[in-house]
Design an enzyme around this catalytic site. Structure first.
Site, mmCIF file in Angstrom:
data_model
loop_
_atom_site.group_PDB
_atom_site.id
_atom_site.type_symbol
_atom_site.label_atom_id
_atom_site.label_comp_id
_atom_site.label_asym_id
_atom_site.label_seq_id
_atom_site.Cartn_x
_atom_site.Cartn_y
_atom_site.Cartn_z
ATOM 1 N N ASP A 43 51.043 -7.507 14.578
ATOM 2 C CA ASP A 43 50.508 -7.575 16.079
ATOM 3 C C ASP A 43 50.049 -6.423 16.938
ATOM 4 O O ASP A 43 49.515 -6.549 17.714
ATOM 5 C CB ASP A 43 51.722 -8.424 17.096
ATOM 6 C CG ASP A 43 51.906 -9.706 16.344
ATOM 7 O OD1 ASP A 43 51.531 -10.375 15.628
ATOM 8 O OD2 ASP A 43 52.879 -10.243 16.986
ATOM 9 N N ARG B 223 29.234 -27.367 13.632
ATOM 10 C CA ARG B 223 30.629 -27.812 14.661
ATOM 11 C C ARG B 223 31.170 -26.470 15.432
ATOM 12 O O ARG B 223 30.503 -25.355 15.409
ATOM 13 C CB ARG B 223 31.821 -27.786 13.333
ATOM 14 C CG ARG B 223 31.702 -29.116 12.975
ATOM 15 C CD ARG B 223 32.501 -29.365 11.639
ATOM 16 N NE ARG B 223 32.746 -30.606 10.917
ATOM 17 C CZ ARG B 223 33.144 -30.772 9.652
ATOM 18 N NH1 ARG B 223 33.354 -29.853 8.784
ATOM 19 N NH2 ARG B 223 33.047 -32.058 9.321
HETATM 20 O O1 F6P Z 1 55.486 -10.587 14.891
HETATM 21 C C1 F6P Z 1 54.815 -10.779 13.747
HETATM 22 C C2 F6P Z 1 54.295 -12.203 13.762
HETATM 23 O O2 F6P Z 1 53.565 -12.267 12.630
HETATM 24 C C3 F6P Z 1 53.421 -12.972 14.859
HETATM 25 O O3 F6P Z 1 52.294 -12.697 15.009
HETATM 26 C C4 F6P Z 1 53.990 -14.379 14.753
HETATM 27 O O4 F6P Z 1 53.916 -15.059 15.823
HETATM 28 C C5 F6P Z 1 55.238 -14.355 14.070
HETATM 29 O O5 F6P Z 1 55.407 -12.902 13.635
HETATM 30 C C6 F6P Z 1 55.545 -15.553 13.179
HETATM 31 O O6 F6P Z 1 56.997 -15.320 12.773
HETATM 32 P P1 F6P Z 1 57.669 -16.272 11.531
HETATM 33 O O7 F6P Z 1 56.984 -15.908 10.591
HETATM 34 O O8 F6P Z 1 59.102 -16.122 11.822
HETATM 35 O O9 F6P Z 1 57.030 -17.677 11.941
#
Ligand code: F6P
Length: 341
Positions: A127, A162
């Site tokens: 992120d 689309r």
């Molecule tokens: O924080 C990293 C991340 O990949 C976010 O972008 C995402 O929302 C989250 O982890 C998803 O987490 P999990 O794999 O626990 O669903």
């Protein structure tokens, strides 16, 4: 010195490169011993570990995921967490523990360090939202994967005239959406930092069709939300760790745009594809530098800090300053892209 290492939170390309680099620097450079804890803080709390020598890290530089496993367990959320961490450290004769993770992991590391435990953080997350480091490793890989996907989606969107709404990761920040949207020339980008105006988004897509274009690509960060009171929107709930579990912005926007524009609109959710597989060269290098500098920080007894990229230099910054702050997409960066605000 005896150094422990763990990888915690969501995985991210480059974790193995940090582990490998730490072991090389610690074992070959300083004559240290390194042990790895399985599945993040869970392994440290339970004493579930393995010895990490040069053989153990051979061939892992380019491998995605983490050889140590990860979990979202946090000692600071357990009543006796800090005591258990402290006694495991004593039991294993550890002089330092390096916790590689995102916001949650680094917050836990900070709280453990506040109690006098020898914790050092290494920031990771696709992120890219950790404050005080210019970039986190994993981000470049995620952006590359998402950009490749967008390039591919453009051709099929065009064939079928689309609108494709492509949902990328980014719970609270829109760095991935912003960067892959710019790299692939998306026609609209929406990010969590600024609730979007559905009228503006609709107009942007409509103008494209009016100008004679036959398709549109909208990139939406999973955590983006509409301006309050504008459309019916299900924000979803939270998972067992208190993290948002989204109800699907791409699906909801596709329905809304299809209704408003009378054009076929489809959702595409890139999901964990963005986190899997081999890290880019950039991420391998950043991760390798973080690993080396974390070991050097341990030898300086620079505890309660995390490694960070500042310009071209790797420095350490206090964990207390890095969390709970968050690095969000500034308005000026949004203005440079096709963001809908
Ligand atoms: O924080 C990293 C991340 O990949 C976010 O972008 C995402 O929302 C989250 O982890 C998803 O987490 P999990 O794999 O626990 O669903």
């Amino acid at each position: 010195m005896r150094i422990g290492v763990l990888t915690s939170g969501g995985d991210c390309p480059g974790l193995n490169a940090v582990i490998r680099s730490m072991v090389h620097r610690a074992v070959a450079g300083h004559g240290d011993e390194v042990i790895g804890f399985r599945d993040g803080w869970r392994g440290l709390l339970d004493g579930d570990h393995l010895k990490l020598d040069l053989d153990a890290v051979s061939g892992i530089l380019a491998r995605g995921g983490t050889i140590l496993g990860a979990s979202r367990v946090r000692p600071d959320r357990l009543p006796d967490g800090a005591e258990r961490v402290g006694s495991r450290l004593a039991e294993h004769g550890l002089d330092a523990v390096v916790a590689i993770g995102g916001e949650g992991t680094l917050t836990a590391a900070r709280l453990m360090a506040d109690r006098g435990l020898p914790l050092i953080g290494v920031p990771k997350t696709i992120d890219n939202d950790i404050a005080l480091t210019d970039v986190t490793f994993g981000f470049d890989t995620a952006v590359s994967v998402a950009t490749q996907a967008l390039d591919r989606l453009k051709t099929t969107a065009e064939s079928h005239q689309r609108i494709l709404i492509v949902e990328v990761m980014g719970r609270r920040t829109g760095w991935i959406a912003l960067h892959c949207g710019m790299a692939a020339g998306a026609h609209a980008v929406i990010v969590p930092e600024r609730p979007f105006d559905i009228e503006e988004l609709t107009a942007k897509v409509r103008d494209r069709f009016t100008a004679g274009k036959r398709f549109a690509i909208v990139v939406a960060a999973e955590g983006a939300t509409p301006a309050p009171g504008t459309i019916d929107f299900d924000e979803g709930g939270t998972d067992v760790h208190g993290h948002p579990r989204f109800a699907g912005i791409a699906r909801q926007l596709a329905r809304e745009l299809e209704r408003r524009l009378d054009k076929e609109a489809r959702p595409v959710v890139l999901g964990h594809l963005q986190r899997g597989g081999t890290p880019t060269a950039y991420d391998r290098i950043l991760a390798t530098r973080f690993g080396r500098h974390a070991v050097e920080a341990a030898h300086r007894r620079d505890f309660g800090t995390m490694t960070a990229l500042r310009g071209t230099q790797i420095i350490t910054v206090p964990l207390a300053d890095a969390v709970p702050a968050r690095k969000t997409v500034p308005a000026a960066r949004c203005a440079e892209a096709a963001c809908v605000l």
